[in-house]
Write a protein that holds these residues in place. Structure first.
Motif, PDB file in Angstrom:
ATOM      1  N   ASN A  89     -76.600 119.553 -28.054  1.00  0.00           N
ATOM      2  CA  ASN A  89     -77.406 120.303 -29.014  1.00  0.00           C
ATOM      3  C   ASN A  89     -78.816 119.745 -28.991  1.00  0.00           C
ATOM      4  O   ASN A  89     -79.123 118.771 -29.668  1.00  0.00           O
ATOM      5  N   GLU A  90     -79.679 120.388 -28.189  1.00  0.00           N
ATOM      6  CA  GLU A  90     -81.011 119.841 -27.946  1.00  0.00           C
ATOM      7  C   GLU A  90     -81.950 119.945 -29.141  1.00  0.00           C
ATOM      8  O   GLU A  90     -83.023 119.349 -29.144  1.00  0.00           O
ATOM      9  N   LYS A  91     -81.560 120.687 -30.177  1.00  0.00           N
ATOM     10  CA  LYS A  91     -82.432 120.865 -31.335  1.00  0.00           C
ATOM     11  C   LYS A  91     -81.889 120.207 -32.595  1.00  0.00           C
ATOM     12  O   LYS A  91     -82.344 120.509 -33.698  1.00  0.00           O
ATOM     13  N   LYS A  92     -80.955 119.290 -32.433  1.00  0.00           N
ATOM     14  CA  LYS A  92     -80.378 118.608 -33.585  1.00  0.00           C
ATOM     15  C   LYS A  92     -80.380 117.112 -33.338  1.00  0.00           C
ATOM     16  O   LYS A  92     -80.058 116.653 -32.243  1.00  0.00           O
ATOM     17  N   GLY A  93     -80.755 116.340 -34.360  1.00  0.00           N
ATOM     18  CA  GLY A  93     -80.779 114.886 -34.215  1.00  0.00           C
ATOM     19  C   GLY A  93     -81.624 114.247 -35.296  1.00  0.00           C
ATOM     20  O   GLY A  93     -81.802 114.804 -36.380  1.00  0.00           O
ATOM     21  N   THR A  94     -82.167 113.077 -35.005  1.00  0.00           N
ATOM     22  CA  THR A  94     -83.023 112.354 -35.950  1.00  0.00           C
ATOM     23  C   THR A  94     -84.269 111.851 -35.225  1.00  0.00           C
ATOM     24  O   THR A  94     -84.251 111.641 -34.011  1.00  0.00           O
ATOM     25  N   LEU A  95     -85.322 111.678 -35.975  1.00  0.00           N
ATOM     26  CA  LEU A  95     -86.568 111.104 -35.459  1.00  0.00           C
ATOM     27  C   LEU A  95     -87.128 110.190 -36.534  1.00  0.00           C
ATOM     28  O   LEU A  95     -87.310 110.608 -37.678  1.00  0.00           O
ATOM     29  N   THR A  96     -87.369 108.944 -36.164  1.00  0.00           N
ATOM     30  CA  THR A  96     -87.853 107.951 -37.123  1.00  0.00           C
ATOM     31  C   THR A  96     -89.203 107.430 -36.673  1.00  0.00           C
ATOM     32  O   THR A  96     -89.368 107.013 -35.523  1.00  0.00           O
ATOM     33  N   ILE A  97     -90.167 107.457 -37.594  1.00  0.00           N
ATOM     34  CA  ILE A  97     -91.548 107.082 -37.288  1.00  0.00           C
ATOM     35  C   ILE A  97     -91.989 105.972 -38.231  1.00  0.00           C
ATOM     36  O   ILE A  97     -91.669 105.990 -39.425  1.00  0.00           O
ATOM     37  N   ALA A  98     -92.735 105.021 -37.702  1.00  0.00           N
ATOM     38  CA  ALA A  98     -93.376 103.994 -38.535  1.00  0.00           C
ATOM     39  C   ALA A  98     -94.883 104.147 -38.378  1.00  0.00           C
ATOM     40  O   ALA A  98     -95.389 104.269 -37.259  1.00  0.00           O
ATOM     41  N   THR A  99     -95.592 104.155 -39.491  1.00  0.00           N
ATOM     42  CA  THR A  99     -97.038 104.347 -39.419  1.00  0.00           C
ATOM     43  C   THR A  99     -97.711 103.769 -40.657  1.00  0.00           C
ATOM     44  O   THR A  99     -97.039 103.260 -41.560  1.00  0.00           O
ATOM     45  N   THR A 100     -99.032 103.838 -40.683  1.00  0.00           N
ATOM     46  CA  THR A 100     -99.800 103.347 -41.824  1.00  0.00           C
ATOM     47  C   THR A 100    -100.027 104.473 -42.827  1.00  0.00           C
ATOM     48  O   THR A 100     -99.808 105.646 -42.527  1.00  0.00           O
ATOM     49  N   HIS A 101    -100.517 104.104 -43.998  1.00  0.00           N
ATOM     50  CA  HIS A 101    -100.798 105.102 -45.029  1.00  0.00           C
ATOM     51  C   HIS A 101    -101.824 106.120 -44.544  1.00  0.00           C
ATOM     52  O   HIS A 101    -101.683 107.322 -44.775  1.00  0.00           O
ATOM     53  N   THR A 102    -102.874 105.660 -43.883  1.00  0.00           N
ATOM     54  CA  THR A 102    -103.934 106.569 -43.440  1.00  0.00           C
ATOM     55  C   THR A 102    -103.392 107.644 -42.506  1.00  0.00           C
ATOM     56  O   THR A 102    -103.714 108.825 -42.640  1.00  0.00           O
ATOM     57  N   GLN A 103    -102.556 107.233 -41.552  1.00  0.00           N
ATOM     58  CA  GLN A 103    -101.974 108.209 -40.629  1.00  0.00           C
ATOM     59  C   GLN A 103    -101.035 109.160 -41.374  1.00  0.00           C
ATOM     60  O   GLN A 103    -101.078 110.378 -41.167  1.00  0.00           O
ATOM     61  N   ALA A 104    -100.195 108.588 -42.242  1.00  0.00           N
ATOM     62  CA  ALA A 104     -99.216 109.398 -42.963  1.00  0.00           C
ATOM     63  C   ALA A 104     -99.897 110.392 -43.902  1.00  0.00           C
ATOM     64  O   ALA A 104     -99.437 111.524 -44.065  1.00  0.00           O
ATOM     65  N   ARG A 105    -100.981 109.967 -44.526  1.00  0.00           N
ATOM     66  CA  ARG A 105    -101.641 110.783 -45.537  1.00  0.00           C
ATOM     67  C   ARG A 105    -102.609 111.805 -44.933  1.00  0.00           C
ATOM     68  O   ARG A 105    -102.730 112.931 -45.428  1.00  0.00           O
ATOM     69  N   TYR A 106    -103.299 111.437 -43.844  1.00  0.00           N
ATOM     70  CA  TYR A 106    -104.388 112.285 -43.364  1.00  0.00           C
ATOM     71  C   TYR A 106    -104.194 112.864 -41.964  1.00  0.00           C
ATOM     72  O   TYR A 106    -104.693 113.946 -41.681  1.00  0.00           O
ATOM     73  N   HIS A 127     -91.397 105.490 -42.067  1.00  0.00           N
ATOM     74  CA  HIS A 127     -91.572 104.168 -42.663  1.00  0.00           C
ATOM     75  C   HIS A 127     -93.064 103.859 -42.672  1.00  0.00           C
ATOM     76  O   HIS A 127     -93.758 104.141 -41.704  1.00  0.00           O
ATOM     77  N   GLN A 128     -93.548 103.252 -43.759  1.00  0.00           N
ATOM     78  CA  GLN A 128     -94.934 102.811 -43.815  1.00  0.00           C
ATOM     79  C   GLN A 128     -94.976 101.286 -43.876  1.00  0.00           C
ATOM     80  O   GLN A 128     -94.093 100.654 -44.460  1.00  0.00           O
ATOM     81  N   GLY A 129     -95.998 100.714 -43.277  1.00  0.00           N
ATOM     82  CA  GLY A 129     -96.119  99.271 -43.298  1.00  0.00           C
ATOM     83  C   GLY A 129     -97.431  98.825 -42.692  1.00  0.00           C
ATOM     84  O   GLY A 129     -98.308  99.639 -42.397  1.00  0.00           O
ATOM     85  N   THR A 130     -97.562  97.520 -42.500  1.00  0.00           N
ATOM     86  CA  THR A 130     -98.732  96.987 -41.819  1.00  0.00           C
ATOM     87  C   THR A 130     -98.608  97.321 -40.336  1.00  0.00           C
ATOM     88  O   THR A 130     -97.502  97.569 -39.831  1.00  0.00           O
ATOM     89  N   PRO A 131     -99.721  97.323 -39.605  1.00  0.00           N
ATOM     90  CA  PRO A 131     -99.621  97.586 -38.161  1.00  0.00           C
ATOM     91  C   PRO A 131     -98.654  96.642 -37.449  1.00  0.00           C
ATOM     92  O   PRO A 131     -97.925  97.061 -36.552  1.00  0.00           O
ATOM     93  N   MET A 132     -98.626  95.359 -37.872  1.00  0.00           N
ATOM     94  CA  MET A 132     -97.697  94.420 -37.240  1.00  0.00           C
ATOM     95  C   MET A 132     -96.249  94.795 -37.540  1.00  0.00           C
ATOM     96  O   MET A 132     -95.385  94.761 -36.654  1.00  0.00           O
ATOM     97  N   GLN A 133     -95.960  95.163 -38.791  1.00  0.00           N
ATOM     98  CA  GLN A 133     -94.605  95.587 -39.143  1.00  0.00           C
ATOM     99  C   GLN A 133     -94.207  96.837 -38.370  1.00  0.00           C
ATOM    100  O   GLN A 133     -93.072  96.960 -37.901  1.00  0.00           O
ATOM    101  N   ILE A 134     -95.152  97.746 -38.235  1.00  0.00           N
ATOM    102  CA  ILE A 134     -94.900  99.000 -37.520  1.00  0.00           C
ATOM    103  C   ILE A 134     -94.534  98.719 -36.062  1.00  0.00           C
ATOM    104  O   ILE A 134     -93.566  99.260 -35.526  1.00  0.00           O
ATOM    105  N   ALA A 135     -95.328  97.867 -35.417  1.00  0.00           N
ATOM    106  CA  ALA A 135     -95.072  97.527 -34.017  1.00  0.00           C
ATOM    107  C   ALA A 135     -93.731  96.819 -33.858  1.00  0.00           C
ATOM    108  O   ALA A 135     -92.984  97.074 -32.909  1.00  0.00           O
ATOM    109  N   GLU A 136     -93.410  95.940 -34.792  1.00  0.00           N
ATOM    110  CA  GLU A 136     -92.134  95.220 -34.745  1.00  0.00           C
ATOM    111  C   GLU A 136     -90.960  96.185 -34.876  1.00  0.00           C
ATOM    112  O   GLU A 136     -89.938  96.038 -34.184  1.00  0.00           O
ATOM    113  N   MET A 137     -91.086  97.183 -35.758  1.00  0.00           N
ATOM    114  CA  MET A 137     -90.007  98.150 -35.944  1.00  0.00           C
ATOM    115  C   MET A 137     -89.765  98.958 -34.679  1.00  0.00           C
ATOM    116  O   MET A 137     -88.623  99.275 -34.338  1.00  0.00           O
ATOM    117  N   ALA A 138     -90.832  99.281 -33.965  1.00  0.00           N
ATOM    118  CA  ALA A 138     -90.670 100.012 -32.703  1.00  0.00           C
ATOM    119  C   ALA A 138     -90.101  99.095 -31.623  1.00  0.00           C
ATOM    120  O   ALA A 138     -89.239  99.506 -30.837  1.00  0.00           O
TER     121      ALA A 138
END
Length: 324
Positions: A89-106, A127-138
Motif C-alpha cells: 500500500n504505497e499511500k499508507k504509512g507514517t512520516l516523522t519530522i523533527a524541526t525548529t519552531h521557525t520551520q514548523a511555524r513559517y 517533533h520540535q527541538g534544538t538543531p542538535m536535538q533534531i539532528a540526533e533524532m534523525a
C-alpha cells in the motif's frame, strides 16, 4: 539472540534506563523486559547495563557498542517493513519530522497541508527541538527527516541536502530611531540592546560572525528559540529584534517595522537530512520535493549515492536555491 531482546535494550537505553517507562511504552511487563535483557547478557557473556540492586545505573562500554549495533539492526528491520508496505500500500504509512519552531511555524504549513490532502492515510508526526536535538533524532532513527539550519553538518551518518536560502530582518516598534536611518548598519545596530535567537538556533552563528568580523560586540539582552516570543519582547521595549525574514507577517505584525538586514548578514541555508541507508517510500520523496522542488527523485537517488559531505556539496554547487 532474539530481535525482541535487541529492541528491549535499545528502548531501555533511550528511556534513561527506566525499565518501567520502557515497559509502558512497549505495552509489556517490566519483569518480562528485565528477564529478556538478562537472558541476552547471559548468551553474550557480557553485561549491557551496570546495576545497583535491581536498578540499572549505566550502560557498560560493551553495552554502548552492542546497543549501537542493535539500533542499526532495528533500523534495517524497519526498512524491510517499509519496503513491504511500499508494495502492499504505497499511500499508507507514517512520516516523522523533527524541526525548529521557525520551520514548523513559517516554512512548513503549506507543504504539510498539501501533503495531508495528497496522502490522507499517512500519519504525520512532528517533533520540535534544538538543531542538535533534531539532528540526533534523525541520526538515531527516531525520526525520518530533520529540517534545520544549524548542527546537521556535525552528523556524518546524515545525508543533508539544501532546500532554500533565507536571511534576517531587524524588527523595531513604529517610530524607532533605526527605522529613520537612510541605511541600516551593524554599527548602528550594535548601539541598541538586541533580542534574538538562542545560539545554535536558526542561523544565529551567522549573526555572531557578522558582528565579530567588524570588531563589534552586540548587546544581546534576551534570547529565545521562538520568533514569536522575540517579537513579543520587542513590543515590550526590551530591545530591537533580529529574526528570520519569513517570521514577520505584514498583517499580524503591522505594529512593527521590519528593516531589511540581508546586506548585513550572510544568507543561511535550510537543509533537510535523513539517515544514510534510509529506504525512502514514494510519499517521503514527494514530501521532500514539495518542500524543495529541486530535490526530485532523480536528485535524491544521486545524493544517496554520495559518500560524504564533499560529494553532496559538489552535487548541489550549481543549484540556484529559492529564497524565503
Amino acid at each position: 539472540m532474539k530481535l525482541q531482546q535487541l529492541r528491549y535494550i535499545w528502548e531501555v537505553a533511550h528511556h534513561d534506563l527506566n525499565v518501567s517507562a520502557t515497559a509502558q511504552s512497549l505495552y509489556t511487563s517490566q519483569p518480562g523486559i528485565s528477564k529478556q535483557i538478562r537472558l541476552l547478557e547471559d548468551e553474550l557473556g557480557v553485561e549491557v547495563f551496570s546495576r545497583s540492586g535491581k536498578h540499572l545505573t549505566r550502560i557498560t562500554p560493551a553495552g554502548e557498542r552492542i546497543i549501537g549495533t542493535a539500533g542499526e539492526i532495528l533500523r534495517k528491520v524497519d526498512s524491510i517493513k517499509q519496503i513491504a508496505q511500499e508494495f502492499s500500500n504505497e499511500k499508507k504509512g507514517t512520516l516523522t519530522i523533527a524541526t525548529t519552531h521557525t520551520q514548523a511555524r513559517y516554512a512548513l504549513p503549506a507543504v504539510i497541508s498539501n501533503f495531508i490532502k495528497q496522502y490522507p492515510d499517512v500519519a504525520l508526526h512532528m517533533h520540535q527541538g534544538t538543531p542538535m536535538q533534531i539532528a540526533e533524532m534523525a541520526a538515531d532513527g527516531t525520526v525520518d527527516f530533520a529540517i534545520a539550519t544549524e548542527a546537521l553538518e556535525h552528523f556524518t551518518d546524515l545525508i543533508m541536502m539544501p532546500c532554500y536560502r533565507w536571511n534576517r530582518c531587524v524588527v523595531v516598534p513604529q517610530g524607532h530611531p533605526l527605522s529613520k536611518l537612510p541605511k541600516l548598519t551593524l554599527e548602528a545596530l550594535a548601539e541598541y540592546p538586541i533580542v534574538t535567537y538562542v545560539f545554535g538556533f536558526t542561523g544565529r552563528s551567522k549573526l555572531d560572525e557578522a558582528f565579530g568580523h567588524r570588531g563589534l560586540t552586540p548587546k544581546v539582552v534576551f534570547t529565545a528559540a521562538d520568533a514569536d516570543v522575540i517579537k513579543t519582547y520587542v513590543r515590550l521595549g526590551l530591545g530591537v529584534g533580529i529574526v528570520a525574514r519569513m517570521a514577520v507577517d505584514e498583517k499580524l505584525d503591522s505594529d512593527l517595522v521590519a528593516l531589511d538586514a540581508s546586506g548585513l548578514f550572510e544568507a543561511s541555508v535550510t537543509k533537510i537530512g535523513f539517515r544514510r541507508g534510509t529506504f525512502l517510500r514514494g510519499y517521503m520523496c514527494d514530501f521532500i520535493s514539495n518542500f524543495a522542488p529541486h530535490l526530485t527523485r532523480e536528485v535524491l537517488n544521486k545524493a544517496m549515492q554520495c559518500h560524504g559531505k564533499a560529494e553532496i556539496d559538489e552535487l548541489f554547487k550549481d543549484v540556484l536555491l529559492p529564497t524565503h
